[in-house]
Design a protein around this motif. Structure first.
Motif, PDB file in Angstrom:
ATOM      1  N   MET A 187     -36.991 -64.362   8.066  1.00  0.00           N
ATOM      2  CA  MET A 187     -37.233 -63.170   7.241  1.00  0.00           C
ATOM      3  C   MET A 187     -37.626 -63.574   5.819  1.00  0.00           C
ATOM      4  O   MET A 187     -38.571 -63.029   5.242  1.00  0.00           O
ATOM      5  CB  MET A 187     -35.953 -62.317   7.164  1.00  0.00           C
ATOM      6  N   LEU A 216     -48.655 -60.519  15.257  1.00  0.00           N
ATOM      7  CA  LEU A 216     -47.303 -60.407  15.826  1.00  0.00           C
ATOM      8  C   LEU A 216     -47.075 -59.022  16.429  1.00  0.00           C
ATOM      9  O   LEU A 216     -46.396 -58.875  17.452  1.00  0.00           O
ATOM     10  CB  LEU A 216     -46.258 -60.691  14.741  1.00  0.00           C
ATOM     11  N   ILE A 243     -37.877 -54.720   6.910  1.00  0.00           N
ATOM     12  CA  ILE A 243     -37.200 -55.819   7.620  1.00  0.00           C
ATOM     13  C   ILE A 243     -36.117 -55.221   8.509  1.00  0.00           C
ATOM     14  O   ILE A 243     -35.858 -55.696   9.620  1.00  0.00           O
ATOM     15  CB  ILE A 243     -36.603 -56.837   6.624  1.00  0.00           C
ATOM     16  N   LEU A 264     -27.672 -57.765  12.988  1.00  0.00           N
ATOM     17  CA  LEU A 264     -28.406 -58.650  12.071  1.00  0.00           C
ATOM     18  C   LEU A 264     -29.317 -57.925  11.094  1.00  0.00           C
ATOM     19  O   LEU A 264     -29.519 -58.392   9.974  1.00  0.00           O
ATOM     20  CB  LEU A 264     -29.251 -59.642  12.876  1.00  0.00           C
ATOM     21  N   ALA A 265     -29.882 -56.805  11.512  1.00  0.00           N
ATOM     22  CA  ALA A 265     -30.879 -56.157  10.655  1.00  0.00           C
ATOM     23  C   ALA A 265     -30.256 -55.118   9.738  1.00  0.00           C
ATOM     24  O   ALA A 265     -30.720 -54.927   8.618  1.00  0.00           O
ATOM     25  CB  ALA A 265     -31.977 -55.521  11.514  1.00  0.00           C
ATOM     26  N   TRP A 285     -27.533 -56.883  18.959  1.00  0.00           N
ATOM     27  CA  TRP A 285     -27.871 -57.986  18.048  1.00  0.00           C
ATOM     28  C   TRP A 285     -28.728 -57.497  16.885  1.00  0.00           C
ATOM     29  O   TRP A 285     -28.584 -57.952  15.754  1.00  0.00           O
ATOM     30  CB  TRP A 285     -28.582 -59.124  18.806  1.00  0.00           C
ATOM     31  N   VAL A 322     -33.055 -66.608  12.158  1.00  0.00           N
ATOM     32  CA  VAL A 322     -33.680 -65.290  11.976  1.00  0.00           C
ATOM     33  C   VAL A 322     -33.723 -64.937  10.491  1.00  0.00           C
ATOM     34  O   VAL A 322     -34.745 -64.494   9.964  1.00  0.00           O
ATOM     35  CB  VAL A 322     -32.915 -64.205  12.778  1.00  0.00           C
ATOM     36  N   VAL A 340     -29.430 -55.702   6.014  1.00  0.00           N
ATOM     37  CA  VAL A 340     -30.561 -55.831   5.087  1.00  0.00           C
ATOM     38  C   VAL A 340     -30.872 -54.473   4.455  1.00  0.00           C
ATOM     39  O   VAL A 340     -31.068 -54.357   3.243  1.00  0.00           O
ATOM     40  CB  VAL A 340     -31.809 -56.391   5.815  1.00  0.00           C
ATOM     41  N   PHE A 386     -41.189 -65.288   5.765  1.00  0.00           N
ATOM     42  CA  PHE A 386     -42.284 -64.321   5.910  1.00  0.00           C
ATOM     43  C   PHE A 386     -42.496 -63.537   4.617  1.00  0.00           C
ATOM     44  O   PHE A 386     -43.621 -63.321   4.188  1.00  0.00           O
ATOM     45  CB  PHE A 386     -41.987 -63.347   7.059  1.00  0.00           C
ATOM     46  N   PHE A 443     -36.291 -59.907  19.651  1.00  0.00           N
ATOM     47  CA  PHE A 443     -36.598 -61.081  18.825  1.00  0.00           C
ATOM     48  C   PHE A 443     -37.925 -60.904  18.083  1.00  0.00           C
ATOM     49  O   PHE A 443     -37.987 -61.029  16.867  1.00  0.00           O
ATOM     50  CB  PHE A 443     -36.623 -62.339  19.703  1.00  0.00           C
ATOM     51  N   VAL A 451     -28.688 -66.783  14.180  1.00  0.00           N
ATOM     52  CA  VAL A 451     -28.644 -65.827  13.071  1.00  0.00           C
ATOM     53  C   VAL A 451     -29.264 -66.437  11.822  1.00  0.00           C
ATOM     54  O   VAL A 451     -30.071 -65.813  11.124  1.00  0.00           O
ATOM     55  CB  VAL A 451     -27.187 -65.391  12.796  1.00  0.00           C
ATOM     56  N   ILE A 496     -51.240 -62.071   9.869  1.00  0.00           N
ATOM     57  CA  ILE A 496     -50.096 -62.596  10.642  1.00  0.00           C
ATOM     58  C   ILE A 496     -49.304 -61.437  11.246  1.00  0.00           C
ATOM     59  O   ILE A 496     -48.970 -61.444  12.436  1.00  0.00           O
ATOM     60  CB  ILE A 496     -49.184 -63.454   9.731  1.00  0.00           C
ATOM     61  N   TYR A 500     -27.164 -55.002  24.891  1.00  0.00           N
ATOM     62  CA  TYR A 500     -26.868 -56.312  24.306  1.00  0.00           C
ATOM     63  C   TYR A 500     -27.946 -56.695  23.284  1.00  0.00           C
ATOM     64  O   TYR A 500     -27.636 -57.085  22.150  1.00  0.00           O
ATOM     65  CB  TYR A 500     -26.782 -57.362  25.418  1.00  0.00           C
ATOM     66  N   TYR A 511     -38.261 -58.446  15.125  1.00  0.00           N
ATOM     67  CA  TYR A 511     -37.818 -58.799  13.775  1.00  0.00           C
ATOM     68  C   TYR A 511     -38.990 -59.161  12.855  1.00  0.00           C
ATOM     69  O   TYR A 511     -38.869 -59.112  11.647  1.00  0.00           O
ATOM     70  CB  TYR A 511     -36.892 -60.025  13.826  1.00  0.00           C
ATOM     71  N   PHE A 512     -40.104 -59.580  13.460  1.00  0.00           N
ATOM     72  CA  PHE A 512     -41.152 -60.210  12.657  1.00  0.00           C
ATOM     73  C   PHE A 512     -42.454 -59.411  12.606  1.00  0.00           C
ATOM     74  O   PHE A 512     -43.521 -59.978  12.473  1.00  0.00           O
ATOM     75  CB  PHE A 512     -41.412 -61.629  13.182  1.00  0.00           C
ATOM     76  N   TRP A 517     -42.511 -56.339  10.772  1.00  0.00           N
ATOM     77  CA  TRP A 517     -42.311 -55.232   9.830  1.00  0.00           C
ATOM     78  C   TRP A 517     -43.503 -54.997   8.914  1.00  0.00           C
ATOM     79  O   TRP A 517     -43.728 -53.888   8.453  1.00  0.00           O
ATOM     80  CB  TRP A 517     -41.035 -55.456   9.029  1.00  0.00           C
TER      81      TRP A 517
END
Lengths: 99, 532
Positions: free
Chosen positions: A83, B321, B251, B211-212, B207, A79, B215, A86, B295, A76, B317, B203, B298-299, B301
Motif C-alpha cells: 500500500m 490491476l 485504499i 486489514l483495510a 481479512w 500488504v 486505514v 503504490f 488480495f 499483513v 498500473i 474468510y 487491495y491494489f 484503488w
C-alpha cells in the motif's frame, strides 16, 4: 496437562532488545537532520520497521509462536508495504513529471 | 444424564432473562445475527426513502421537491446509510453470524461477547450518523468525504466521519471473530476443502475487514483533526495534499467493495448446488478465487482517481490491476453456470434471487471494466454511468444476494416457510423495477449527465423519468417481499429441518436451531455438496 506452551524470555535478552530500540531511536533522530530528498520517508519507515520487528519478535513473542501466526504477520506486513509503495510511486511519478 | 433433556430453540431460549433484555444481552450468534438483521432492515428502509426522494426530485428538470442544498444532504446520507450501515455489514453481520457456526458444525463463534460488542458499536455508529439529520446541518460532501471540501464545509461532517470511524471497529471485530472461528472451531473431520464455500467467502472478507478498515479509520480521524485543529493534512491552503486523502480513502474503500460483494458471491455458491442438485463445479477454483479477489482487490484503488491528478504511470498500473481482478470474478461466474448445466434445477425464490444476482452482477462487473479503462473513464467519470454501474454491483449484486440469503435461511431461522408463489412474484416485480430504475442511468451517463446535481439539462429528461418510474416499481417489489416474509413468519407452515434438500450442516439441525446448534457435534466425512 498443560496445552499451551509458554516461553519466558530472560532479562538479558529483554535488555539487549531495549538497548537496540533506544539506539534505533537515536538513529531516527540523527537521520532527521540529513536531507535524503525523495528517500526521506523510506529511511524513516525502514528504521521504524526494524524496531517494529524487534518488538514483534521479542516483546510480543512472535519468535516462539506457531508458523501460521508468523505467516499471518508476514502477509499483513507485505500488504501494508505494498500500500505504501503504490501510494509513494504516485508521488515520485508526480514529482518527476513536475506536476 | 442429559439425553432426555428438552432442547429449546434459540428463539425460545431466553437464558433466564425477560423480554428485550434477553435479546440485547445475548451472546448467541443467531440472535446477534437477528439483532443485526432487524437494525439493518430499519436503516435500509431509511436509505430507500432518501433514494426515493432523490428520484422524485430528478423526475423533471428544475426544482421539483427540495432545495439544492437539501439534495446534497440527501445523496450524502443515502450513501452513508446504504454503504456504512447496510451494504458493508450486510451479509457478514447478518448471515455470517447466523450461518457460519452452523455451516462449520460449531456451537458459536470464537468470541461471543466480542460479537455482541460489535453489534453495540454498530448501533452507536449508526446513531451518530443519523444524529447528523437532527443536529447541525446534515453533511453534504457525498459518502466519500472528499477533501478539501469536507474540511471546509460548515455542515456536520465531523460527526459523520466519527460515526464511520466507530462503525469500522464493529467491522474489524466481526472479521477477527470469523477468522478465529474458521481456524479453530470447525467440526471434527471438516478440513479446509470440506468447508462450505460461504465460509471461504467470509474468510476472505474477514481479512479485508481486518486489514483495510483501520486505514479508513485513521483517514477519517485525520479529517476530523484537520477540521477541529486546523492541521494541514489534506487541504492545500493549509499545506496538505487532497490526492493523499483520496489515496488513503480508496485504499480502504475499494477493498470495501469486496467486503460487500465477496460474501454475496459466497451465498450464491452455497445455493447453486442445492437448487441444481449437483456437486459444485470447480470447488477449489471458487474457494481460491475468493482469496484472489480479496488480495488483488487491495491494489486497484487508484482506478477511482484517474481524473484526480494522479501521475500517468500510476494510472496505467492501476488500470492494468483493475482488469486483473475481473479474472477471479469471472472464474466464479463460469463455475456457477457450469454447475447449473445439466442439473435438476428447482426455481425456488432463493435460486431466482441467485440467478438475478448473476445477471445483474454481470452488468455491474462489465460496466466496471469500462470505468477501469483509462480513456473511457475520462469520458464517464462522475457521470450517471458510474452511478448505474455501482448500483448494479451494490444493489443488483450484494442486495440481491442478501435477499437470496434471506429467502434461503428464512425457514431455518424461523422454522416456518413463506408463500413460495408470492415470494416468486415479488422477485419478478423487484427484478423488473430494478432494471427500469438503473439501466437508464447507464444510458444517461453515457449521454454526459453528471452525478450529484439536483438539476439537469432538458435532453436528459426521458431517461430520468423512466428511472423514477422504476423506483416506484422497486419500492412496490420491496413492500411485496416484506409482506410475504412477515406473513411467512406469522402464519407460515412448519418448514422442517431441511426444506431445500441441502447437504451442509446447517440443514442437519433443527429449524429453528437449538441454542448451541447441535445436540452432539457432527463429524464430517465428505465435502459439502456431494449430490449423487
Amino acid at each position: 496437562m498443560e496445552e499451551h506452551k509458554s516461553h519466558i524470555i530472560d532479562y538479558l535478552t529483554q535488555i539487549k532488545v531495549w538497548v537496540a530500540l533506544v539506539i534505533f531511536t537515536l538513529i531516527t533522530v540523527a537521520t532527521a537532520e540529513v536531507d535524503f530528498a525523495m528517500l526521506t520517508v523510506a529511511v524513516a519507515l525502514t528504521i521504524a520497521s526494524v524496531k517494529s520487528i524487534l518488538v514483534l519478535l521479542y516483546f510480543m513473542h512472535l519468535k516462539f509462536e506457531s508458523r501460521i501466526l508468523n505467516l499471518f504477520v508476514i502477509v499483513v506486513m507485505l500488504v501494508f508495504l505494498a500500500m505504501i509503495v503504490f501510494t509513494f510511486f504516485d508521488y515520485i511519478f508526480r514529482l518527476s513529471h513536475g506536476s | 444424564m442429559g439425553e432426555n433433556v428438552q432442547h429449546l430453540s434459540f428463539l425460545q431460549d431466553n437464558g433466564g432473562k425477560k423480554g428485550i433484555l434477553a435479546w440485547i444481552t445475548t451472546t448467541d450468534h443467531k440472535r446477534i445475527g437477528l439483532l443485526y438483521f432487524y437494525s439493518l432492515t430499519v436503516f435500509f428502509l431509511m436509505g430507500v426513502v432518501l433514494g426515493i426522494l432523490m428520484r422524485l426530485e430528478l423526475m423533471n428538470p428544475g426544482k421539483d421537491l427540495v432545495e439544492p442544498q437539501t439534495y446534497n444532504s440527501l445523496f450524502t446520507l443515502h450513501g452513508v446509510i446504504m454503504i456504512f450501515l447496510f451494504v458493508i455489514p450486510g451479509i457478514p453481520a447478518v448471515f455470517g453470524n447466523i450461518a457460519l457456526p452452523l455451516l462449520l458444525g460449531a456451537r458459536d463463534v470464537a468470541f461471543p461477547k466480542l460479537n455482541l460488542l460489535s453489534w453495540y458499536l454498530y448501533i452507536l455508529g449508526a446513531l451518530m450518523a443519523l444524529s447528523t439529520l437532527l443536529f447541525g446541518n446534515a453533511p453534504d460532501t457525498g459518502w466519500t468525504f472528499y477533501a478539501p471540501y469536507s474540511v471546509r464545509t460548515g455542515t456536520n461532517v465531523t460527526m459523520a466521519v466519527l460515526a464511520a470511524f466507530i462503525l469500522g471497529f464493529s467491522s474489524i471485530l466481526t472479521g477477527l471473530n470469523f477468522i478465529v472461528t474458521i481456524h479453530r472451531m470447525r467440526a471434527p473431520g471438516m478440513t479446509w476443502f470440506r468447508m462450505p464455500l460461504f465460509s471461504w467467502a467470509l474468510y476472505a472478507t474477514a481479512w479485508i475487514q481486518l486489514l483495510a478498515t483501520p486505514v479508513v479509520g485513521i483517514t477519517l480521524l485525520m479529517i476530523a483533526v484537520e477540521r477541529m485543529l486546523g492541521i494541514g493534512l489534506f487541504d492545500p491552503s493549509l499545506g496538505g495534499d487532497p490526492i493523499l486523502y483520496q489515496h488513503l480513502f480508496w485504499i480502504y474503500s475499494h477493498p470495501a467493495v469486496y467486503i460487500m460483494i465477496l460474501p454475496g458471491m459466497g451465498v450464491i455458491s452455497e445455493m447453486i448446488p442445492v437448487f441444481a442438485r449437483r456437486r459444485i463445479f470447480g470447488y477449489k477454483a471458487i474457494a481460491y478465487s475468493s482469496l484472489a479477489i480479496a488480495f488483488i482487490g487491495y491494489f486497484v484503488w487508484g482506478h477511482h482517481m484517474f481524473t484526480s491528478g494522479m501521475s500517468g504511470p500510476a494510472r496505467v498500473i492501476f488500470s492494468l490491476l483493475t482488469f486483473l481482478v475481473a479474472v477471479p470474478s469471472a472464474i466464479k461466474v463460469f463455475n456457477w453456470v457450469a454447475t447449473l448445466y445439466g442439473g435438476s434445477i428447482d426455481l425456488k425464490p432463493p435460486l431466482l434471487y441467485a440467478l438475478g444476482f448473476i445477471f445483474l452482477f454481470l452488468i455491474g462487473g462489465l460496466t466496471g471494466l469500462v470505468n477501469g479503462a483509462l480513456a473511457a473513464d475520462v469520458h464517464i467519470h462522475d457521470t450517471y454511468f458510474v452511478v448505474g454501474h455501482f448500483h448494479y454491483v451494490m444493489f443488483g449484486g450484494t442486495g440481491f444476494a442478501f435477499f437470496a440469503a434471506l429467502h434461503y435461511w428464512f425457514p431455518k431461522v424461523y422454522g416456518k416457510m413463506y408463500n413460495v408463489k408470492h415470494a416468486t412474484r415479488a422477485f419478478w416485480v423487484l427484478f423488473t423495477g430494478f432494471n427500469i430504475l438503473y439501466f437508464p442511468m447507464l444510458v444517461v451517463g453515457m449521454m454526459g449527465m453528471p452525478r450529484r446535481y439536483y438539476d439537469y439539462l432538458p435532453q436528459f429528461h426521458i431517461p430520468n423519468l423512466i428511472s423514477t418510474f422504476g423506483s416506484w416499481i422497486v419500492v412496490s417489489g420491496l413492500i411485496y417481499m416484506i409482506v410475504v416474509l412477515i406473513q411467512g413468519y406469522r402464519k407460515g407452515t412448519p418448514a422442517g429441518k431441511n426444506p431445500w434438500g441441502g447437504l451442509t450442516l446447517d440443514w442437519q439441525t433443527d429449524s429453528p436451531p437449538i441454542t448451541e446448534n447441535f445436540v452432539e457435534l457432527p463429524i464430517v466425512t465428505e465435502g459439502p455438496y456431494e449430490y449423487k
